[in-house]
Design a protein around this motif. Structure first.
Motif, PDB file in Angstrom:
ATOM      1  N   LYS A 284       0.843  -1.214   0.000  1.00  0.00           N
ATOM      2  CA  LYS A 284       0.000   0.000   0.000  1.00  0.00           C
ATOM      3  C   LYS A 284       0.870   1.253   0.000  1.00  0.00           C
ATOM      4  N   VAL A 285       1.968   1.219   0.782  1.00  0.00           N
ATOM      5  CA  VAL A 285       2.882   2.377   0.829  1.00  0.00           C
ATOM      6  C   VAL A 285       3.487   2.583  -0.562  1.00  0.00           C
TER       7      VAL A 285
ATOM      8  N   PHE B 288       2.302   1.669  -3.428  1.00  0.00           N
ATOM      9  CA  PHE B 288       1.244   2.148  -4.331  1.00  0.00           C
ATOM     10  C   PHE B 288       1.034   3.657  -4.151  1.00  0.00           C
ATOM     11  N   ASN B 289       0.971   4.112  -2.904  1.00  0.00           N
ATOM     12  CA  ASN B 289       0.697   5.527  -2.663  1.00  0.00           C
ATOM     13  C   ASN B 289       1.839   6.431  -3.115  1.00  0.00           C
TER      14      ASN B 289
ATOM     15  N   LYS C 101       1.811   6.399  -7.031  1.00  0.00           N
ATOM     16  CA  LYS C 101       0.679   7.186  -7.527  1.00  0.00           C
ATOM     17  C   LYS C 101       1.077   8.626  -7.863  1.00  0.00           C
TER      18      LYS C 101
ATOM     19  N   LYS D 124      -3.358  10.276 -13.412  1.00  0.00           N
ATOM     20  CA  LYS D 124      -4.561   9.967 -12.605  1.00  0.00           C
ATOM     21  C   LYS D 124      -5.282   8.747 -13.174  1.00  0.00           C
TER      22      LYS D 124
ATOM     23  N   SER E  23      -3.324   5.511 -12.352  1.00  0.00           N
ATOM     24  CA  SER E  23      -3.422   5.075 -10.959  1.00  0.00           C
ATOM     25  C   SER E  23      -4.846   4.571 -10.662  1.00  0.00           C
TER      26      SER E  23
ATOM     27  N   LYS F 121      -5.610   0.783  -9.356  1.00  0.00           N
ATOM     28  CA  LYS F 121      -6.424   0.507  -8.159  1.00  0.00           C
ATOM     29  C   LYS F 121      -7.576  -0.459  -8.500  1.00  0.00           C
TER      30      LYS F 121
END
Ligand SMILES: C[S@@+](CC[C@H](N)C(=O)[O-])C[C@H]1O[C@@H](n2cnc3c(N)ncnc32)[C@H](O)[C@@H]1O
Length: 237
Positions: free
Chosen positions: A177-178, A180-181, A184, A189, A192, A196
């Motif tokens: 998750k880290v 991915f963020n 991103k 946009k 990403s 997701k």
């Protein structure tokens, strides 16, 4: 580091949100534009292909089937890495085949690759036991009927043939998750958003094992996994 499936600790996993099958031209994004984004994943494709060719020991002159090749970059990398292979792509989206056909021509490998338009859930064009190797990357989470596709893989692969099914997993942990963020912040946009939605459409290792156990691949497979991905390959002897 890829590890084998073991019972995962109970954690809250959001429900699966299917994405739909064919990826086709959209008003806001045609496949030529999306192709540029796929091309940025070349390093990932090379690693996937090298794993298949060298870890799974693909022999020269093998007949390879890729399910859902999309813009065809994995077929390109594979054909360049081993020019003796004959590769077929089974793709449900005609828009993707249009883009993939141009890519293999531009990369000078079109004499060794053919794309068929069709649904992997019913590969009537392909004979039983006709491929040495069947691969698919990032396509499983799109299939409407994974049981039928797995049965088709079991039908079409030769008795001692290789299969390798790679896809993202939905039960990503904090580390993923880290990543991915952070990632991103560096991508558009739209991309990403699609990343997701593809995570949300993915399966957990337990879900995919339950599905596989209903198919003709039952007792022939093992599941490996890393931070983002699942890999379904032949059970080691
Ligand atoms: C996310 S793309 C991945 C493309 C490519 N394998 C890659 O990793 O770059 C998934 C592809 O699978 C195709 N696809 C989805 N369901 C399919 C099916 N049932 N039969 C054949 N192709 C399918 C989609 O049209 C799309 O081109």
């Amino acid at each position: 580091m890829i590890r084998k499936l073991s019972k995962s600790k109970s954690k809250k996993i959001p429900p699966r949100v299917p994405e739909g099958e064919a990826i086709t031209d959209m008003p806001e994004l045609n496949m030529e534009e999306l192709n540029k984004e796929f091309k940025k994943r070349m390093r990932e494709y090379r690693n996937f292909v090298k794993f298949i060719l060298y870890e799974l020991n693909v022999k020269d002159n093998s007949k390879v089937l890729e399910i859902g090749p999309g813009p065809g970059w994995i077929t390109v990398v594979m054909a360049q890495e081993n020019p003796t292979l004959k590769i077929t792509g089974m793709e449900i989206s005609e828009d993707m085949i249009r883009v993939a056909s141009k890519n293999i021509e531009d990369e000078g490998v079109k004499d060794r690759i053919e794309f068929l338009h069709g649904d992997a859930a019913d590969m009537f064009q392909l004979k039983d036991n006709s491929f040495d190797v069947i691969i698919t990357h990032d396509s499983l989470h799109h299939w409407d009927n994974p049981i039928r596709v797995f049965n088709e893989i079991a039908r079409v692969v030769k008795p001692n043939g290789i299969f390798c099914i790679g896809d993202g997993r939905r039960d990503i942990g904090l580390g993923a998750k880290v990543i991915f963020n952070v990632a991103k912040l560096m991508i558009s946009k739209e991309i990403s958003y699609y990343w997701k939605t593809s995570i949300m459409a993915g399966y957990t290792p337990e879900e995919i094992r339950d599905i596989l156990d209903e198919t003709d691949l039952k007792s022939k497979y093992e599941i490996k996994m890393d931070l983002f991905d699942l890999l379904i390959i032949n059970k080691s002897k």
